[in-house]
Scaffold this active site. Structure first.
Site, PDB file in Angstrom:
ATOM      1  N   PHE A 161      39.980  40.803  50.555  1.00  0.00           N
ATOM      2  CA  PHE A 161      40.347  41.282  49.212  1.00  0.00           C
ATOM      3  C   PHE A 161      41.829  41.037  48.987  1.00  0.00           C
ATOM      4  CE2 PHE A 161      36.853  43.823  50.913  1.00  0.00           C
ATOM      5  CZ  PHE A 161      35.889  43.645  49.943  1.00  0.00           C
ATOM      6  N   CYS A 287      39.868  33.176  42.431  1.00  0.00           N
ATOM      7  CA  CYS A 287      38.764  34.094  42.740  1.00  0.00           C
ATOM      8  C   CYS A 287      37.930  34.521  41.540  1.00  0.00           C
ATOM      9  CB  CYS A 287      39.310  35.333  43.440  1.00  0.00           C
ATOM     10  SG  CYS A 287      39.787  35.001  45.131  1.00  0.00           S
TER      11      CYS A 287
HETATM   12  C1  UDX Z   1      42.001  38.635  43.141  1.00  0.00           C
HETATM   13  C2  UDX Z   1      41.639  40.029  43.681  1.00  0.00           C
HETATM   14  O1  UDX Z   1      42.604  40.977  43.241  1.00  0.00           O
HETATM   15  C3  UDX Z   1      41.546  40.002  45.186  1.00  0.00           C
HETATM   16  O2  UDX Z   1      41.141  41.254  45.657  1.00  0.00           O
HETATM   17  C4  UDX Z   1      40.522  38.932  45.557  1.00  0.00           C
HETATM   18  O3  UDX Z   1      40.359  38.838  46.932  1.00  0.00           O
HETATM   19  C5  UDX Z   1      40.930  37.592  44.998  1.00  0.00           C
HETATM   20  O4  UDX Z   1      41.079  37.689  43.600  1.00  0.00           O
HETATM   21  P1  UDX Z   1      44.184  37.186  42.811  1.00  0.00           P
HETATM   22  O5  UDX Z   1      43.302  36.144  42.247  1.00  0.00           O
HETATM   23  O6  UDX Z   1      45.218  36.784  43.790  1.00  0.00           O
HETATM   24  O7  UDX Z   1      43.315  38.309  43.558  1.00  0.00           O
HETATM   25  O8  UDX Z   1      44.957  37.860  41.614  1.00  0.00           O
HETATM   26  P2  UDX Z   1      45.011  39.261  40.851  1.00  0.00           P
HETATM   27  O9  UDX Z   1      46.318  39.875  41.105  1.00  0.00           O
HETATM   28  O10 UDX Z   1      43.814  40.079  41.097  1.00  0.00           O
HETATM   29  O11 UDX Z   1      45.009  38.744  39.338  1.00  0.00           O
HETATM   30  C6  UDX Z   1      43.960  37.908  38.861  1.00  0.00           C
HETATM   31  C7  UDX Z   1      44.213  37.477  37.438  1.00  0.00           C
HETATM   32  O12 UDX Z   1      44.061  38.573  36.553  1.00  0.00           O
HETATM   33  C8  UDX Z   1      45.619  36.932  37.173  1.00  0.00           C
HETATM   34  O13 UDX Z   1      45.503  35.778  36.354  1.00  0.00           O
HETATM   35  C9  UDX Z   1      46.326  38.057  36.458  1.00  0.00           C
HETATM   36  O14 UDX Z   1      47.323  37.571  35.597  1.00  0.00           O
HETATM   37  C10 UDX Z   1      45.183  38.684  35.690  1.00  0.00           C
HETATM   38  N1  UDX Z   1      45.377  40.103  35.379  1.00  0.00           N
HETATM   39  C11 UDX Z   1      45.439  41.038  36.378  1.00  0.00           C
HETATM   40  C12 UDX Z   1      45.438  40.520  34.058  1.00  0.00           C
HETATM   41  O15 UDX Z   1      45.362  39.701  33.131  1.00  0.00           O
HETATM   42  N2  UDX Z   1      45.562  41.852  33.770  1.00  0.00           N
HETATM   43  C13 UDX Z   1      45.627  42.798  34.744  1.00  0.00           C
HETATM   44  O16 UDX Z   1      45.737  43.982  34.408  1.00  0.00           O
HETATM   45  C14 UDX Z   1      45.579  42.372  36.093  1.00  0.00           C
END
Ligand code: UDX
Length: 466
Positions: A161, A287
């Site tokens: 995760f 992811c």
């Molecule tokens: C995610 C999961 O959090 C992680 O647990 C999993 O193993 C892999 O996928 P990650 O892809 O690194 O991790 O990024 P994350 O920080 O979760 O953000 C994902 C996307 O959502 C980003 O593009 C971010 O900008 C967007 N996001 C996140 C939003 O638009 N709003 C939010 O409130 C949070």
């Protein structure tokens, strides 16, 4: 509690997940061999250089000495191992399904190298389709039988995760560790592997202190299929939480509410929770897009629809379109206009541009005949590579100007779109930016700024849901 037992660990794949995990396990005191096919990567890794942009990985890599080695020869590496972690990629197939060919290839190579009379634990970390653990078991058994080798292989699913940019933090201080296995021995091995994390007995790296109030994480033990499902369900839920607030944001714009206030108001309800409620251009990365598609593909295999997950994806791509529509309205069309994009990485803290909202916005703008300039503190090279082979419908080359200086981006431009909320963008001199532009329009695709501050600097401010 005795001293930690040092185990011999092979990690297959040195991408974000494999490298972070390998570095963490070596830091905890295990002997780790990282395996990768890419000779260039191996060269870098052996020189103590991280091939990925991930906070802290470089520092730890350089400090681990002999506890962490790298090789290209998987079969040779696994013989003496206690635990083999598979952390290779599972790219999307055409139909969205996660492609397990690299996982299976790795399992085959592992089976080629196992020694008779020994017991191994094979841990699947890659995000695989539900049921893949059974396939891997089958592939390995077949090869061991062919070779006439009697070795014991216990298989465990251990989904990760890790957030990019926070991968080491998540790896040292997880909310939980999930292990899915059919026999108790495999669970025990994984428990031993992560014991210093489960008991929080390790000395934190200087740059990664144990957060205040953090207690030892629970170990969730379950069957392999449920473990695989936990991974998909967690990512799908987080993705739809973001899509939900984005859907509400659109309505906020219509009725004159401020989605950041709404998010705060609902997030304080502990049943909802404040995190992952930031409205913006939506989610990207390696992811959420892939895993939501894969979950839908699993459903299709059983003729079972997942309308909520589908809607989360629809809303997510609509967020990109809506940003472009805002520009079209503000500029009375984008054809021939010069638009500057601030931020190309799919989120701050990484140079990763996979499924980045910024790139989608750029594509939409180019299709509509706009000139695009782009800036990012670290992802310029990756973005250039990702956009290199883009062509218009009629085959014309699309040019994006990549600039190292945000003020150059603004010079004579018709609008700026903030696509990634890099912290350093907060320090931009907004007055100076506005003065440089032909028409000072600011689309804040991440609600990074206080609207008033941007307006005071002379901009027309367009946020998301406010
Ligand atoms: C995610 C999961 O959090 C992680 O647990 C999993 O193993 C892999 O996928 P990650 O892809 O690194 O991790 O990024 P994350 O920080 O979760 O953000 C994902 C996307 O959502 C980003 O593009 C971010 O900008 C967007 N996001 C996140 C939003 O638009 N709003 C939010 O409130 C949070």
């Amino acid at each position: 509690m005795g001293p930690m037992e040092s185990m011999k660990v092979v990690v297959v794949g040195t991408g974000y997940v494999g490298l972070t995990t390998g570095v963490t396990l070596a830091y905890l005191g295990h002997r780790v061999i990282g395996v990768d096919k890419d000779p260039e990567k191996l060269k870098r890794l052996r020189a103590g250089k991280s091939p990925i942009h991930e906070a802290g990985v470089q520092e730890l890599l350089a400090s681990l000495g002999e506890r962490l080695a790298f090789t290209g020869r998987l079969s040779e590496a696994v013989g003496q191992a206690d635990v083999i972690l598979i952390a290779v990629g599972t790219p999307s197939k055409q139909n969205g399904e996660a492609d397990t060919r690299y996982v299976e290839a790795a399992a085959r190579e592992v089976a080629e190298g196992l020694l008779p009379g020994r017991a191994y634990c094979l841990v699947i970390k890659s995000t695989v389709p539900i049921g893949a653990n059974r396939r891997v078991a089958h592939v390995m058994e077949r090869i061991l039988t062919e070779r006439g080798v009697k070795a014991e292989v216990r298989i465990a699913s251990n989904p990760e995760f890790l957030r990019e940019g926070m991968a080491l933090y998540d790896s040292f201080y997880p909310d939980r560790i999930v292990v899915g296995a059919l026999d108790a021995e495999a669970v025990e091995t994984v428990r031993r592997l992560y014991r210093p994390i489960l008991e929080q007995t390790f000395e934190p790296p200087a740059f990664l202190p144990r957060p205040g109030g953090y207690g030892p994480p629970p170990l969730i033990t379950t069957d392999p299929t449920s473990a695989e499902m936990i991974k998909y369900a967690a990512n799908a839920f987080l993705a739809l939480k973001i899509s939900f607030i984005n859907e509400i944001a659109g309505l906020c714009e219509k009725v004159g509410a401020d989605v950041t206030e709404v998010a705060r108001g609902i997030g304080l309800d502990s049943r909802i929770g404040a995190r992952f409620l930031k409205a913006g251009l939506g989610w990207g990365g390696s992811c959420f897009p892939k895993d939501t598609a894969a979950l839908i593909a699993v459903g299709q295999e059983y003729s079972y629809e997942l309308p909520i997950v589908e809607a989360a994806r629809t809303v997510n791509s609509r967020q990109r379109q809506r940003a472009v529509e805002k520009l079209q309205v503000a500029l009375k069309g984008v054809r021939g206009r010069t638009i500057g994009i601030l931020g190309l990485a799919f989120k701050p803290g990484t140079d990763d541009v996979r499924e980045s909202p910024a790139l989608d916005v750029i594509r939409l703008l180019l299709e509509r005949g706009a000139h695009v300039r782009a800036h990012d503190p670290v992802a310029l090279a990756n973005a250039r590579a990702a956009l290199a082979d883009m062509h218009g419908v009629s085959g014309e080359e699309w040019e994006v100007e990549f600039l190292e200086d945000p003020y150059q981006l603004a010079d004579g431009a018709d609008a700026l779109v903030l696509a990634t909320e890099w912290g350093e963008y907060r320090n931009l001199n907004l007055e100076r930016l506005a003065r440089l532009m032909r028409t000072p329009v600011f689309v804040d695709g991440r609600n990074l700024f206080a609207p008033e501050a941007v307006r005071r600097a002379g901009f027309t401010y367009l946020g998301v849901g406010r």
